[in-house]
Design a protein around this motif. Structure first.
Motif, PDB file in Angstrom:
ATOM      1  N   VAL A  52       0.661  -1.350   0.150  1.00 55.23           N
ATOM      2  CA  VAL A  52      -0.031   0.093   0.010  1.00 55.23           C
ATOM      3  C   VAL A  52       0.752   1.203  -0.064  1.00 55.23           C
ATOM      4  CG1 VAL A  52      -1.775   1.458   1.443  1.00 55.23           C
ATOM      5  CG2 VAL A  52      -1.857  -0.947   1.177  1.00 55.23           C
ATOM      6  N   MET A  53       1.850   1.461   0.952  1.00 55.04           N
ATOM      7  CA  MET A  53       2.616   2.440   1.015  1.00 55.04           C
ATOM      8  C   MET A  53       3.483   2.737  -0.455  1.00 55.04           C
ATOM      9  SD  MET A  53       4.170   1.797   4.929  1.00 55.04           S
ATOM     10  CE  MET A  53       5.410   3.441   4.669  1.00 55.04           C
ATOM     11  N   LEU A  54       4.055   1.709  -1.045  1.00 53.01           N
ATOM     12  CA  LEU A  54       4.929   1.799  -2.175  1.00 53.01           C
ATOM     13  C   LEU A  54       4.198   1.970  -3.480  1.00 53.01           C
ATOM     14  CD1 LEU A  54       7.586  -0.983  -1.375  1.00 53.01           C
ATOM     15  CD2 LEU A  54       7.922   1.558  -1.288  1.00 53.01           C
ATOM     16  N   LEU A  55       3.039   1.629  -3.460  1.00 53.79           N
ATOM     17  CA  LEU A  55       2.052   1.755  -4.725  1.00 53.79           C
ATOM     18  C   LEU A  55       1.115   2.695  -4.567  1.00 53.79           C
ATOM     19  CD1 LEU A  55       2.035  -2.202  -5.798  1.00 53.79           C
ATOM     20  CD2 LEU A  55       3.718  -0.206  -6.565  1.00 53.79           C
ATOM     21  N   ALA A  56       0.771   3.209  -3.548  1.00 51.22           N
ATOM     22  CA  ALA A  56      -0.414   4.334  -3.523  1.00 51.22           C
ATOM     23  C   ALA A  56      -0.255   5.326  -4.460  1.00 51.22           C
ATOM     24  CB  ALA A  56      -0.386   4.815  -1.997  1.00 51.22           C
ATOM     25  N   PRO A  57       0.939   5.931  -4.554  1.00 45.84           N
ATOM     26  CA  PRO A  57       0.885   6.918  -5.703  1.00 45.84           C
ATOM     27  C   PRO A  57       0.690   6.576  -7.075  1.00 45.84           C
ATOM     28  CG  PRO A  57       3.114   6.890  -4.220  1.00 45.84           C
ATOM     29  CD  PRO A  57       2.394   5.597  -3.891  1.00 45.84           C
ATOM     30  N   LEU A  58       0.850   5.323  -7.449  1.00 45.78           N
ATOM     31  CA  LEU A  58       0.672   4.828  -8.599  1.00 45.78           C
ATOM     32  C   LEU A  58      -0.720   4.694  -8.859  1.00 45.78           C
ATOM     33  CD1 LEU A  58       3.406   2.237  -9.379  1.00 45.78           C
ATOM     34  CD2 LEU A  58       3.751   4.724  -9.838  1.00 45.78           C
ATOM     35  N   PHE A  59      -1.348   4.252  -7.679  1.00 49.12           N
ATOM     36  CA  PHE A  59      -2.850   3.826  -7.598  1.00 49.12           C
ATOM     37  C   PHE A  59      -3.634   5.243  -7.834  1.00 49.12           C
ATOM     38  CE2 PHE A  59      -6.640   3.956  -5.260  1.00 49.12           C
ATOM     39  CZ  PHE A  59      -7.362   2.659  -5.641  1.00 49.12           C
ATOM     40  N   ALA A  60      -3.180   6.488  -7.185  1.00 45.98           N
ATOM     41  CA  ALA A  60      -3.725   7.691  -7.190  1.00 45.98           C
ATOM     42  C   ALA A  60      -3.671   8.060  -8.478  1.00 45.98           C
ATOM     43  CB  ALA A  60      -3.085   8.440  -6.164  1.00 45.98           C
ATOM     44  N   ASP A  61      -2.647   7.941  -9.097  1.00 47.34           N
ATOM     45  CA  ASP A  61      -2.369   8.528 -10.644  1.00 47.34           C
ATOM     46  C   ASP A  61      -3.133   7.731 -11.637  1.00 47.34           C
ATOM     47  OD1 ASP A  61      -0.670  10.361 -12.373  1.00 47.34           O
ATOM     48  OD2 ASP A  61      -0.538   8.353 -13.229  1.00 47.34           O
ATOM     49  N   LYS A  62      -3.141   6.438 -11.497  1.00 48.83           N
ATOM     50  CA  LYS A  62      -3.625   5.643 -12.751  1.00 48.83           C
ATOM     51  C   LYS A  62      -5.219   5.136 -12.502  1.00 48.83           C
ATOM     52  CE  LYS A  62       0.355   5.084 -14.681  1.00 48.83           C
ATOM     53  NZ  LYS A  62       0.667   5.574 -16.229  1.00 48.83           N
ATOM     54  N   GLU A  63      -5.540   5.135 -11.278  1.00 45.93           N
ATOM     55  CA  GLU A  63      -6.999   4.614 -10.981  1.00 45.93           C
ATOM     56  C   GLU A  63      -7.986   5.718 -10.858  1.00 45.93           C
ATOM     57  OE1 GLU A  63      -7.840   1.669 -11.762  1.00 45.93           O
ATOM     58  OE2 GLU A  63      -5.815   1.101 -12.255  1.00 45.93           O
ATOM     59  N   ILE A  64      -7.228   6.822  -9.738  1.00 49.37           N
ATOM     60  CA  ILE A  64      -8.250   7.914  -9.314  1.00 49.37           C
ATOM     61  C   ILE A  64      -8.092   9.020 -10.131  1.00 49.37           C
ATOM     62  CG2 ILE A  64      -8.647   9.173  -7.529  1.00 49.37           C
ATOM     63  CD1 ILE A  64      -7.702   7.375  -5.573  1.00 49.37           C
ATOM     64  N   GLY A  65      -6.863   9.030 -10.746  1.00 44.20           N
ATOM     65  CA  GLY A  65      -6.685  10.276 -11.712  1.00 44.20           C
ATOM     66  C   GLY A  65      -6.235  11.577 -10.958  1.00 44.20           C
ATOM     67  N   MET A  66      -5.831  11.313  -9.916  1.00 42.68           N
ATOM     68  CA  MET A  66      -5.380  12.422  -8.903  1.00 42.68           C
ATOM     69  C   MET A  66      -4.311  13.088  -9.660  1.00 42.68           C
ATOM     70  SD  MET A  66      -4.527  12.299  -4.701  1.00 42.68           S
ATOM     71  CE  MET A  66      -6.174  11.392  -4.521  1.00 42.68           C
TER      72      MET A  66
END
Length: 328
Positions: A264-278
């Motif tokens: 979660v800690m390491l991949l949260a930024p990728l999740f935020a960018d790719k999935e949420i579009g943050m």
């Protein structure tokens, strides 16, 4: 021999968290992943990048790179721990990994997107330096604090880490938002300069801990026998653990817990960018808020642990984590 519960020594030990947590926040979580995704996408005209002639998605390549760095630490830690314990070189290895990681962070200044192989090499090296230094940093905790003081001392380290990393994140954020004021050509160059600040901060403030922490005086010559001490000790421990069901359950559960939290800690930024579009600005502000909340959280769970016990404190935090992950 270090003097346990010495206030000056404890503060010096905790200051290492102040020094190295800037890597964990800025390079691992808040800024570098965003910078990496943006620059590689711009350089290669999309999410697919060429890595040593292999076409691969930029986010997948980054996750593989982080995984490789942790695999390296898994394999070398037993050997290095054996050398450090038997050779009295714990501080020396802590210094080596700190210098390795901090210099790799400074090296990220030269990563501009198209040289993706170089950027990945630096990020792997920095991750190895961070994780490797923590092995020996945590190994000093029983030497600086007695058993009943460990929770509060550990909490102090975490809190100092959160405070230090927030300060440098704010500095980096100001450089990025007001890059023209500080003479940078654009936000990208200001961001790259921020990686230099991370390396210098990590390298500079770690000297406080290195000054006060001491290796044992009973050093032994490094022989082939000592090289295998760490692995042999692990085998001995496993033989004991096999007959103790509670300890075995603890190790299995810790493995699953650590795997989940690290992912979660390491991949949260990728999740935020790719999935949420943050957006980048949103992500940085949210991470900043989380770090500030975490300062109070470190002391709160240390207090809860003292009041209700470690098991209750850990279970409470994991229930919160589980709820958040399922919601995500």
């Amino acid at each position: 021999m270090l003097e346990k519960n010495n206030k000056k020594l404890i503060n010096a030990w905790a200051s290492f968290d102040w020094a190295n947590s800037v890597y964990n926040l800025i390079v691992t979580t808040a800024i570098f992943p965003i910078y990496y995704l943006g620059t590689t996408q711009e350089a290669f005209g999309g999410e697919m990048v060429e890595f040593f002639g292999i076409s691969i998605k930029n986010s997948v390549l980054y996750s593989y790179a982080i995984s490789i760095s942790f695999m390296v630490i898994v394999f070398i830690s037993p050997v290095l721990s054996g050398i450090a314990d038997y050779g009295g070189l714990k501080k020396r290895f802590m210094q080596f990994f700190t210098y390795l990681g901090s210099m790799a962070c400074i090296g990220l200044y030269f990563f501009t997107g198209e040289n993706v192989e170089y950027g990945i090499a630096c990020s792997i090296t920095a991750s190895i330096g961070f994780a490797g230094s923590l092995v020996f940093y945590n190994g000093f905790l029983p030497e600086v604090a007695s058993k009943e003081k460990m929770d509060s001392v550990s909490a102090r380290g975490f809190a100092m880490g959160y405070i230090g990393s927030v300060i440098l994140l704010i500095i980096n954020l100001v450089l990025y938002k007001k890059y023209e004021v500080f003479g940078f050509e654009n936000g990208s160059s200001a961001t790259r300069f921020g990686f230099i600040l991370v390396g210098v901060w990590w390298l500079g403030f770690s000297q406080i801990a290195f000054y006060y922490l001491k290796d044992s005086h009973s050093r032994k010559a490094i022989t082939m026998k000592i090289l295998g001490n760490g692995t042999r000790e692990l085998k001995k421990v496993w033989e004991v653990v096999k007959d103790r069901s509670v300890m075995k359950q603890f190790l299995y559960s810790f493995f699953l817990f650590s795997m989940g939290v690290q992912t979660v800690m390491l991949l949260a930024p990728l999740f935020a960018d790719k999935e949420i579009g943050m957006g980048a600005d949103e992500m940085i502000y949210i991470v900043l808020i989380l770090q500030i909340l975490a300062i109070g959280g470190a002391y709160f769970f240390a207090w809860l642990s003292k009041l209700k016990g470690n098991g209750f404190a850990i279970s409470t935090s994991l229930l919160i984590w589980t709820f958040i992950c399922i919601s995500g």
